[in-house]
Design a protein around this motif. Structure first.
Motif: not given
Length: 67
Positions: A54-58, A63
């Protein structure tokens, strides 16, 4: 309906059902297997193991609050 008056009938009916069940299951022969089957544990092959990256930002606190 007063259950206390009918407790003897309920008890007798329960005994009759239990007796009939025990006689019905007594005639069934017990199941015997020919030989016990040894459980073989499959060794995990790590070279074919699927990996998810998983290469998504936290999410930031702002948000998260917006959700």
């Amino acid at each position: 309906m007063n259950i206390a008056k009918n407790m003897e009938a309920i008890f007798v009916a329960a005994i009759v059902v239990a007796s009939a069940t025990s006689f019905a299951t007594a005639a069934v022969p017990a199941m015997h297997s020919a030989a016990p089957v040894a459980a073989v544990a499959a060794k995990a092959d790590t070279s074919k193991m699927q990996v998810v990256t998983v290469s998504a930002k936290r999410l930031t606190a702002a948000e998260k609050a917006a959700l």
